[in-house]
Structures are given as C-alpha cells and as structure tokens.
Design a protein around this motif. Structure first.
Motif, PDB file in Angstrom:
ATOM      1  N   PHE A  95      72.266  60.834  84.278  1.00 47.38           N
ATOM      2  CA  PHE A  95      72.944  59.590  83.940  1.00 47.38           C
ATOM      3  C   PHE A  95      73.469  59.654  82.518  1.00 47.38           C
ATOM      4  CE2 PHE A  95      68.382  59.026  83.276  1.00 47.38           C
ATOM      5  CZ  PHE A  95      68.313  58.613  81.946  1.00 47.38           C
ATOM      6  N   LYS A  96      74.510  58.876  82.245  1.00 44.76           N
ATOM      7  CA  LYS A  96      75.065  58.734  80.899  1.00 44.76           C
ATOM      8  C   LYS A  96      74.508  57.445  80.322  1.00 44.76           C
ATOM      9  CE  LYS A  96      79.358  58.339  78.230  1.00 44.76           C
ATOM     10  NZ  LYS A  96      78.612  58.367  77.030  1.00 44.76           N
ATOM     11  N   ILE A  97      74.112  57.485  79.048  1.00 46.80           N
ATOM     12  CA  ILE A  97      73.627  56.286  78.377  1.00 46.80           C
ATOM     13  C   ILE A  97      74.817  55.659  77.654  1.00 46.80           C
ATOM     14  CG2 ILE A  97      72.026  55.345  76.681  1.00 46.80           C
ATOM     15  CD1 ILE A  97      70.242  57.800  77.268  1.00 46.80           C
ATOM     16  N   ASN A  98      75.195  54.459  78.077  1.00 48.43           N
ATOM     17  CA  ASN A  98      76.338  53.760  77.515  1.00 48.43           C
ATOM     18  C   ASN A  98      75.974  53.090  76.191  1.00 48.43           C
ATOM     19  OD1 ASN A  98      77.911  54.384  79.846  1.00 48.43           O
ATOM     20  ND2 ASN A  98      76.773  52.803  80.925  1.00 48.43           N
ATOM     21  N   ALA A  99      76.986  52.609  75.466  1.00 48.35           N
ATOM     22  CA  ALA A  99      76.780  51.962  74.169  1.00 48.35           C
ATOM     23  C   ALA A  99      75.864  50.748  74.274  1.00 48.35           C
ATOM     24  CB  ALA A  99      78.121  51.563  73.566  1.00 48.35           C
ATOM     25  N   ASP A 100      75.898  50.044  75.412  1.00 48.18           N
ATOM     26  CA  ASP A 100      75.038  48.869  75.590  1.00 48.18           C
ATOM     27  C   ASP A 100      73.670  49.235  76.172  1.00 48.18           C
ATOM     28  OD1 ASP A 100      75.705  49.523  78.180  1.00 48.18           O
ATOM     29  OD2 ASP A 100      76.475  47.538  78.711  1.00 48.18           O
ATOM     30  N   HIS A 101      73.331  50.537  76.189  1.00 47.86           N
ATOM     31  CA  HIS A 101      72.056  51.103  76.677  1.00 47.86           C
ATOM     32  C   HIS A 101      71.909  51.055  78.196  1.00 47.86           C
ATOM     33  CE1 HIS A 101      70.756  51.627  72.591  1.00 47.86           C
ATOM     34  NE2 HIS A 101      71.035  50.371  72.340  1.00 47.86           N
ATOM     35  N   SER A 102      72.961  50.655  78.904  1.00 45.29           N
ATOM     36  CA  SER A 102      72.919  50.723  80.358  1.00 45.29           C
ATOM     37  C   SER A 102      73.164  52.180  80.762  1.00 45.29           C
ATOM     38  CB  SER A 102      73.986  49.811  80.972  1.00 45.29           C
ATOM     39  OG  SER A 102      75.284  50.259  80.611  1.00 45.29           O
ATOM     40  N   HIS A 103      72.898  52.489  82.021  1.00 48.91           N
ATOM     41  CA  HIS A 103      73.063  53.859  82.519  1.00 48.91           C
ATOM     42  C   HIS A 103      74.164  53.914  83.568  1.00 48.91           C
ATOM     43  CE1 HIS A 103      68.588  54.923  81.546  1.00 48.91           C
ATOM     44  NE2 HIS A 103      69.280  54.600  80.481  1.00 48.91           N
ATOM     45  N   THR A 104      74.946  54.990  83.521  1.00 54.68           N
ATOM     46  CA  THR A 104      75.944  55.265  84.537  1.00 54.68           C
ATOM     47  C   THR A 104      75.534  56.548  85.245  1.00 54.68           C
ATOM     48  OG1 THR A 104      77.690  54.252  83.199  1.00 54.68           O
ATOM     49  CG2 THR A 104      78.388  55.728  84.972  1.00 54.68           C
ATOM     50  N   ALA A 105      75.347  56.472  86.566  1.00 52.08           N
ATOM     51  CA  ALA A 105      74.919  57.640  87.336  1.00 52.08           C
ATOM     52  C   ALA A 105      76.001  58.713  87.335  1.00 52.08           C
ATOM     53  CB  ALA A 105      74.599  57.227  88.768  1.00 52.08           C
ATOM     54  N   SER A 119      80.376  68.166  86.852  1.00 50.75           N
ATOM     55  CA  SER A 119      81.383  68.247  85.791  1.00 50.75           C
ATOM     56  C   SER A 119      80.724  68.515  84.439  1.00 50.75           C
ATOM     57  CB  SER A 119      82.189  66.944  85.726  1.00 50.75           C
ATOM     58  OG  SER A 119      81.318  65.867  85.465  1.00 50.75           O
ATOM     59  N   VAL A 120      81.547  68.904  83.481  1.00 49.58           N
ATOM     60  CA  VAL A 120      81.091  69.175  82.117  1.00 49.58           C
ATOM     61  C   VAL A 120      80.920  67.846  81.385  1.00 49.58           C
ATOM     62  CG1 VAL A 120      81.765  70.264  79.936  1.00 49.58           C
ATOM     63  CG2 VAL A 120      82.223  71.423  82.092  1.00 49.58           C
ATOM     64  N   LEU A 121      79.903  67.758  80.535  1.00 48.46           N
ATOM     65  CA  LEU A 121      79.638  66.528  79.792  1.00 48.46           C
ATOM     66  C   LEU A 121      80.295  66.560  78.421  1.00 48.46           C
ATOM     67  CD1 LEU A 121      75.797  66.135  80.434  1.00 48.46           C
ATOM     68  CD2 LEU A 121      77.689  65.049  81.661  1.00 48.46           C
ATOM     69  N   PRO A 122      81.040  65.509  78.070  1.00 47.77           N
ATOM     70  CA  PRO A 122      81.568  65.424  76.697  1.00 47.77           C
ATOM     71  C   PRO A 122      80.470  64.941  75.746  1.00 47.77           C
ATOM     72  CG  PRO A 122      82.297  63.553  77.981  1.00 47.77           C
ATOM     73  CD  PRO A 122      81.531  64.452  78.922  1.00 47.77           C
ATOM     74  N   THR A 123      80.789  64.856  74.473  1.00 50.79           N
ATOM     75  CA  THR A 123      79.851  64.377  73.462  1.00 50.79           C
ATOM     76  C   THR A 123      79.264  63.030  73.871  1.00 50.79           C
ATOM     77  OG1 THR A 123      81.088  65.494  71.727  1.00 50.79           O
ATOM     78  CG2 THR A 123      79.682  63.672  71.043  1.00 50.79           C
ATOM     79  N   GLY A 124      77.952  62.845  73.661  1.00 44.71           N
ATOM     80  CA  GLY A 124      77.315  61.570  73.981  1.00 44.71           C
ATOM     81  C   GLY A 124      75.845  61.722  74.296  1.00 44.71           C
ATOM     82  N   MET A 125      75.201  60.597  74.635  1.00 45.99           N
ATOM     83  CA  MET A 125      73.789  60.566  75.019  1.00 45.99           C
ATOM     84  C   MET A 125      73.694  60.562  76.543  1.00 45.99           C
ATOM     85  SD  MET A 125      71.497  60.667  72.648  1.00 45.99           S
ATOM     86  CE  MET A 125      70.085  60.134  73.571  1.00 45.99           C
ATOM     87  N   TYR A 126      72.782  61.402  77.049  1.00 50.97           N
ATOM     88  CA  TYR A 126      72.594  61.544  78.487  1.00 50.97           C
ATOM     89  C   TYR A 126      71.112  61.642  78.794  1.00 50.97           C
ATOM     90  CZ  TYR A 126      77.532  62.634  78.421  1.00 50.97           C
ATOM     91  OH  TYR A 126      78.877  62.571  78.241  1.00 50.97           O
ATOM     92  N   GLY A 127      70.805  61.685  80.055  1.00 52.90           N
ATOM     93  CA  GLY A 127      69.436  61.864  80.486  1.00 52.90           C
ATOM     94  C   GLY A 127      69.403  62.209  81.959  1.00 52.90           C
ATOM     95  N   PHE A 128      68.215  62.534  82.427  1.00 54.83           N
ATOM     96  CA  PHE A 128      68.020  62.706  83.862  1.00 54.83           C
ATOM     97  C   PHE A 128      66.672  62.119  84.229  1.00 54.83           C
ATOM     98  CE2 PHE A 128      66.451  66.666  82.047  1.00 54.83           C
ATOM     99  CZ  PHE A 128      65.270  66.906  82.729  1.00 54.83           C
ATOM    100  N   ASN A 129      66.582  61.661  85.459  1.00 52.99           N
ATOM    101  CA  ASN A 129      65.368  61.071  85.977  1.00 52.99           C
ATOM    102  C   ASN A 129      64.791  62.003  87.027  1.00 52.99           C
ATOM    103  OD1 ASN A 129      64.169  59.362  88.416  1.00 52.99           O
ATOM    104  ND2 ASN A 129      63.689  58.345  86.490  1.00 52.99           N
ATOM    105  N   PHE A 130      63.495  62.313  86.899  1.00 53.49           N
ATOM    106  CA  PHE A 130      62.796  63.101  87.904  1.00 53.49           C
ATOM    107  C   PHE A 130      61.699  62.212  88.467  1.00 53.49           C
ATOM    108  CE2 PHE A 130      59.759  66.426  89.334  1.00 53.49           C
ATOM    109  CZ  PHE A 130      60.582  66.997  90.293  1.00 53.49           C
ATOM    110  N   ALA A 131      61.718  62.019  89.784  1.00 58.39           N
ATOM    111  CA  ALA A 131      60.769  61.118  90.430  1.00 58.39           C
ATOM    112  C   ALA A 131      60.193  61.773  91.670  1.00 58.39           C
ATOM    113  CB  ALA A 131      61.468  59.809  90.798  1.00 58.39           C
TER     114      ALA A 131
END
Length: 180
Positions: A95-105, A119-131
C-alpha cells in the motif's frame, strides 16, 4: 469480606477476558531498516494468538524509484515424517501511505516464489501488510522474510538540460562539417 471476595473475582475475570481478547489477534507496525538495498522482517507469536496482521513500512528515497521484491518463510513443525507450516491462510499486500495517512492499495503478487509489485514505485512512503492464522493456537508460530529494494536514481532536470545541450553541440558540429 464478601465485597472484597466479589471484587477479586470480578477483577480476575476482567483481566482474564482482556488477556484473551488481546491474545486472539495480534497486530504490529514496524519501520524497516535497510542494510544496503534489503531489509529483514519477522514476527514470533506465542501460545494463545489465533491470527495476526502486521504492517511493515518503508520509504523510497527522493529522486529515485524502486522495484521491491521479497520472500517470506513460515515456521514449520514436524508431524510424523513431514514438516507442516505453523501458519496458514496468509496474505500479503502493498500500500501507499498518502499525505493524510490513509492507505491506497497497490497491485501485489504473492505466491510460493515470493512477492512483488506490478509497477515501479516513485518517491514516497509505502508499506505492506502480512496477515495470517496460527494453525495450533496452543503452540504459536513465526515467520521471517526479506524485502529487496531495487533502487534506481531518477536524473535531475539539470542532467537532461546538459544532455540536450550536448546533442545540440553535436548537431551543430555535424552540420558545420557537412556544409564544408
């Protein structure tokens, strides 16, 4: 004396219920520390944990892009002659972490060969969830993995300007030689 006894029983019951509720599902958020282009991640769950959902966060540095790939290894226990994973029903999603701290899958592939993005990720904050779920709640389970960030530098605008100027000089020189 009767009031004290009931207070102790009620307090014990409240503690037991809160411990059970906390142990039935577990969630953690970890910021990955990269050693070069890769980072390790892991978690161990003791008895009483039935399921987990862990977020691992990372940053794609400024003026770069990244093509993250990774692997996950689940702990196993011996049952007869076979090793059986202690965790099942796993899922992994970026997921991408947006400026408002919401997540975009983000479109993620996770299979026996590992995990990666479409796809390739541009500059920014990201994460992944493992469940996943722990197969034997009485024994617990664990997992570990590696995330590799294939980082590529993005040229700055000045670099493109120098390229265009160089090509212009080459064209000018070629035209000058052709006119002689």
């Amino acid at each position: 004396m009767n009031t004290s006894f009931f207070a102790k029983v009620a307090g014990s019951a409240l503690i037991a219920v809160s411990m059970f509720a906390a142990a039935s599902a577990s969630a953690a958020t970890t910021v990955l520390n990269f050693n070069g282009e890769s980072a390790s991640f892991s978690a161990t769950y003791g008895p009483g944990v039935a399921s987990f959902s862990d977020d691992f966060l990372f940053n794609v540095p400024a003026a770069s892009t990244s093509d993250p790939v990774g692997t996950v290894t689940l702990s196993a226990t011996k049952v007869g002659k076979f090793l059986v994973p202690t965790i099942n029903n796993t899922s992994l999603s970026f997921f991408k972490i947006n400026a408002d701290h919401s997540h975009t899958a983000l479109d993620t592939t996770y299979d026996a060969n590992g995990f990666y993005l479409a796809s390739v990720l541009p500059t920014g904050m990201y994460g992944f969830n493992f469940a996943g779920n722990i197969k034997n709640v009485a024994k617990g389970g664990s997992y570990g993995g590696t995330l590799t960030m294939n980082v590529s530098a993005v040229p700055e605008p000045g670099t493109y300007a120098m390229l265009v100027a160089g090509l212009g000089l080459l064209a000018f020189t070629a035209r000058r030689k052709a006119s002689k």
